[in-house]
Design an enzyme around this catalytic site. Structure first.
Site, PDB file in Angstrom:
ATOM      1  CG  ASP A   1       2.240   2.087   7.542  1.00  0.00           C
ATOM      2  OD1 ASP A   1       1.911   3.194   7.092  1.00  0.00           O
ATOM      3  OD2 ASP A   1       1.907   1.022   6.998  1.00  0.00           O
TER       4      ASP A   1
ATOM      5  CG  HIS B   1       5.501  -0.729   9.947  1.00  0.00           C
ATOM      6  ND1 HIS B   1       4.267  -0.794  10.541  1.00  0.00           N
ATOM      7  CD2 HIS B   1       5.281  -0.985   8.620  1.00  0.00           C
ATOM      8  CE1 HIS B   1       3.354  -1.087   9.622  1.00  0.00           C
ATOM      9  NE2 HIS B   1       3.942  -1.214   8.451  1.00  0.00           N
TER      10      HIS B   1
ATOM     11  CG  ASP C   1      -0.348  -0.182   2.535  1.00  0.00           C
ATOM     12  OD1 ASP C   1       0.747  -0.774   2.600  1.00  0.00           O
ATOM     13  OD2 ASP C   1      -0.941   0.250   3.539  1.00  0.00           O
ATOM     14  CG  HIS C   2       3.133   2.624   2.494  1.00  0.00           C
ATOM     15  ND1 HIS C   2       3.111   3.846   3.126  1.00  0.00           N
ATOM     16  CD2 HIS C   2       2.271   1.828   3.174  1.00  0.00           C
ATOM     17  CE1 HIS C   2       2.290   3.779   4.160  1.00  0.00           C
ATOM     18  NE2 HIS C   2       1.769   2.571   4.211  1.00  0.00           N
TER      19      HIS C   2
ATOM     20  CG  HIS D   1      -1.637   4.176   7.062  1.00  0.00           C
ATOM     21  ND1 HIS D   1      -1.835   3.038   7.804  1.00  0.00           N
ATOM     22  CD2 HIS D   1      -1.039   3.779   5.912  1.00  0.00           C
ATOM     23  CE1 HIS D   1      -1.367   1.996   7.130  1.00  0.00           C
ATOM     24  NE2 HIS D   1      -0.878   2.420   5.975  1.00  0.00           N
TER      25      HIS D   1
HETATM   26 ZN   LIG Z   1       2.973  -0.985   6.495  1.00  0.00          ZN
END
Ligand SMILES: [Zn+2]
Length: 319
Positions: free
Chosen positions: A213, A143, A67-68, A271
């Site tokens: 994140d 993370h 997702d990044h 996020h």
């Molecule tokens: Zn992540």
């Protein structure tokens, strides 16, 4: 002051939904564009909000979760189709280097521009990029995979020459630049005018940090003291702290507590998880801890417009 803006292209977590795109945003200063993260669909958002990749030389990827970063190879491929010729710098976590290189060799081998990959591998805040606009530091985050935040600190500008002094001392146009850089001025009859008399101090520098994140990084409270704007992981709502802990994310209230300790100018929450539907409640709870707070949203532009000793003036509008 020179425009310094952050535009949200995506602020959802995990996967695209009808509410949010996955993570990506553009930092801009005086026409120069910097991308942070590039989730799936980013290039469509980039076009939608009328950005041009010719003005972008640097892309920063926080970590190798889809997702990044799943939009990156598509964006590079399109740059190649557009016959881009400017080089591009990719700042990526070191563990992403091998797979990204393989993707580039397979999909973008015919590009007319050079792709410079800068792997990040540091244990403490480290300067990774410097140009005429910013110094950018990578901040190791907490993370599930190697992950880095990015601090953008404006470069110190020149002093400002007082308009009335130009006439008073008959300062030639060609001398103005050196006076703004701090030199004294010598008049035609040999009198030296000290720089302090001719100029006012440079603008206060502005700063922005992207932290996603991550769990709240309380060890950076001193390092980030007085930062003008924080974008922070707010995947979970208050009450779901154990989930936030388990998956190495933050709740909105934890982000607010962190921003308060940093004495930040403003906090931008992002996020978002699709599990909650609406972020309004999240905002309400977090604002009880830190009132200078807002929700990220696709198309939202946040400008750090002014900076005084009392803090920044932050304004927002939609693209
Ligand atoms: Zn992540």
């Amino acid at each position: 002051m020179i425009p310094f803006e952050i535009t949200i292209l995506g602020c959802g977590s995990a996967k695209p939904t009808l509410r949010h795109h996955t993570s990506s945003q553009i930092v801009s200063r005086q026409g120069a564009l910097y991308m942070i993260d590039c989730g799936e669909g980013t290039q469509r958002q980039f076009i939608k909000y009328k950005f041009r990749h010719g003005q972008m030389r640097n892309i920063f990827i926080s970590h190798a979760h889809g997702d990044h970063c799943l939009g990156l190879i598509g964006l590079l491929s399109s740059m190649s189709l557009d016959k881009r010729f400017y080089d591009i710098n990719l700042y990526i976590p070191a563990d992403f280097e091998q797979i990204l290189k393989a993707q580039i060799e397979f999909f973008v081998h015919h590009a007319d521009f050079d792709i410079h990959i800068h792997p990040i591998d540091c244990q403490e805040p480290t300067l990774i990029h410097s140009d005429e606009h910013f110094e950018v530091s990578a901040l190791p985050l907490e993370h599930r995979v190697p992950c880095y935040g990015f601090l953008f600190r404006e470069k110190q500008g020149n002093r400002h020459i007082k308009a009335e002094c130009i006439d008073q001392y008959s300062i030639p146009r060609k001398e103005i630049q050196s006076i703004q850089e701090g030199l004294d001025f010598t008049t035609a009859n040999g009198r030296v005018i000290p720089n302090e008399e001719l100029t006012t101090p440079p603008d206060l520098t502005r700063s922005y940090v992207y932290l996603s994140d991550t769990r709240p990084m309380m060890e950076y409270v001193d390092f980030l003291q007085g930062v003008d704007l924080i974008y922070h992981d707010a995947t979970y709502c208050e009450g779901d702290e154990s989930l936030a802990c388990q998956y190495d994310h933050s709740t909105a209230s934890e982000a607010a507590e962190f921003a308060k300790k940093c004495n930040a100018g403003k906090l931008l929450l992002g996020h978002f998880s699709s599990r909650y539907g609406d972020e309004a409640w999240t905002l309400k709870r977090a604002a009880m801890r830190f009132p200078r707070i807002m929700l990220a949203d696709e198309g939202l532009t946040v400008e750090i417009a002014e900076k005084t000793e009392n803090g920044p003036l932050i304004i927002e509008w939609r693209k």
